[in-house]
Scaffold this motif. Structure first.
Motif, short mmCIF file in Angstrom:
data_model
loop_
_atom_site.label_atom_id
_atom_site.label_comp_id
_atom_site.label_asym_id
_atom_site.label_seq_id
_atom_site.Cartn_x
_atom_site.Cartn_y
_atom_site.Cartn_z
N ALA A 142 0.61 -1.44 0.24
CA ALA A 142 -0.13 -0.22 0.16
C ALA A 142 0.97 1.32 0.05
O ALA A 142 1.92 1.40 0.54
CB ALA A 142 -1.18 0.02 1.06
N MET B 82 8.16 9.08 4.61
CA MET B 82 9.18 8.28 4.50
C MET B 82 8.81 6.79 4.85
O MET B 82 9.43 6.38 5.20
CB MET B 82 10.85 8.70 4.61
N PRO B 83 8.12 7.36 6.05
CA PRO B 83 7.77 5.76 6.70
C PRO B 83 7.53 3.99 5.65
O PRO B 83 6.54 4.96 4.81
CB PRO B 83 6.67 5.78 7.80
N THR B 84 8.01 3.47 6.47
CA THR B 84 7.80 2.73 5.47
C THR B 84 7.68 1.41 6.14
O THR B 84 8.51 0.76 7.34
CB THR B 84 9.22 2.26 4.65
N VAL C 43 3.44 13.60 8.87
CA VAL C 43 3.72 13.05 7.54
C VAL C 43 2.81 13.50 6.31
O VAL C 43 1.11 13.15 6.59
CB VAL C 43 4.69 12.41 7.01
N VAL D 178 3.82 7.24 3.03
CA VAL D 178 3.69 6.03 3.78
C VAL D 178 3.85 4.73 2.82
O VAL D 178 2.67 4.39 2.29
CB VAL D 178 2.93 6.29 4.64
N ASP D 179 4.55 3.65 2.89
CA ASP D 179 4.63 2.19 2.00
C ASP D 179 4.23 1.39 3.74
O ASP D 179 5.03 1.19 4.48
CB ASP D 179 6.13 2.09 1.78
N GLU E 293 10.65 1.61 9.24
CA GLU E 293 12.05 2.42 8.83
C GLU E 293 10.90 3.61 8.64
O GLU E 293 10.65 4.68 8.02
CB GLU E 293 12.71 2.35 7.71
N MET E 294 12.11 5.18 9.57
CA MET E 294 12.10 5.83 9.70
C MET E 294 12.64 6.93 9.62
O MET E 294 13.82 6.18 10.61
CB MET E 294 10.43 6.45 10.15
N TRP F 142 19.09 6.95 3.68
CA TRP F 142 17.94 7.03 2.21
C TRP F 142 18.01 7.88 1.04
O TRP F 142 18.23 8.43 1.33
CB TRP F 142 16.73 7.26 3.30
#
Lengths: 62, 62, 62, 62, 62, 62
Positions: free
Chosen positions: A52, D1-3, D34, D39-40, E7-8, E51
């Motif tokens: 997602a 950028m949170p993954t 954010v 967000v992924d 991960e952030m 990153w």
């Protein structure tokens, strides 16, 4: 010793993975000055329903 | 709290995973002094076409 | 080819990691029938403020 | 950028993943400030035979 | 059993992580019908120099 | 959407990471036919005491 984990959508062919593994390893050896034997690459095929972005599954219409 | 992710080629039997999980947990508890309940182990079965070393897929002849 | 990623709280000594790496590798080789040279283990030291269980950080009183 | 990488037992429906992705992204944006687009979330479906707690596979009787 | 790896970028406060862990766990329990105790969340703080998006490090001017 | 996680020994310079990120992204776009914007790369710097091969930490003499 670089170890890659690459998550990407399922559906790439073995030939694409073969080319990608060879090229990524070559690039890594040149930039980092390491031996090819030290580079491991692991591909993870991800279904669109398992990824997602912006809160929406990629299996859903965008 | 140790959490293991173990990537290995697909094809290992459930019995091998059962033995491995039991033995790894036992070892971890002895060395770190933690309780078995705190140890999680997750296996990831990897296809040979999804793992490359030295730029070559393991599904290809070496 | 088994590759381990082990997340655990920071604070373990190098001696504990040394013993753990040796014992886990030995166990893996026996159960799976692989060579020691094929086993990689990567430890990730995690701060208590970076790990939550049941919605509570481990740096907080439980 | 949170993954996010989320490992959970296989068997969750696409609808559950859809709801979870939407809600987790919404929460993350509110707390971290954010944008949703950054967000992924990647789900990993894990078979019970591939997850052990306390040294026992979840496919085994507890 | 859901286990999150998030991960952030580094720099989030402990208070933000505390709020995020609580809210994500709550959401997960509601959507999946699991107990809070079964949810683990591990944060990984990533430096901007570690990153890259579109081939450019986030520590570099965009 | 490819997302890379690359574990390597600490000590690489920002300039090496910059070159590596640019080159890996370029290669990936060519082989997979994706846009640069869709490629994320996350480096993980690993201390030699946190990586073992053949049961021996890389901080120990080989």
């Amino acid at each position: 010793m670089p170890t890659f984990h690459i998550e990407m959508f399922e559906g790439r062919s073995v030939e694409q993975k073969r080319q990608l593994a060879a090229a990524l390893t070559d690039t890594t050896c040149k930039v980092l000055g390491v031996e090819p034997q030290s580079v491991d690459i692991i591909f993870h095929d991800v279904k669109p329903e398992n990824w997602a972005t912006a809160g929406k599954l990629w299996s859903d219409p965008r």
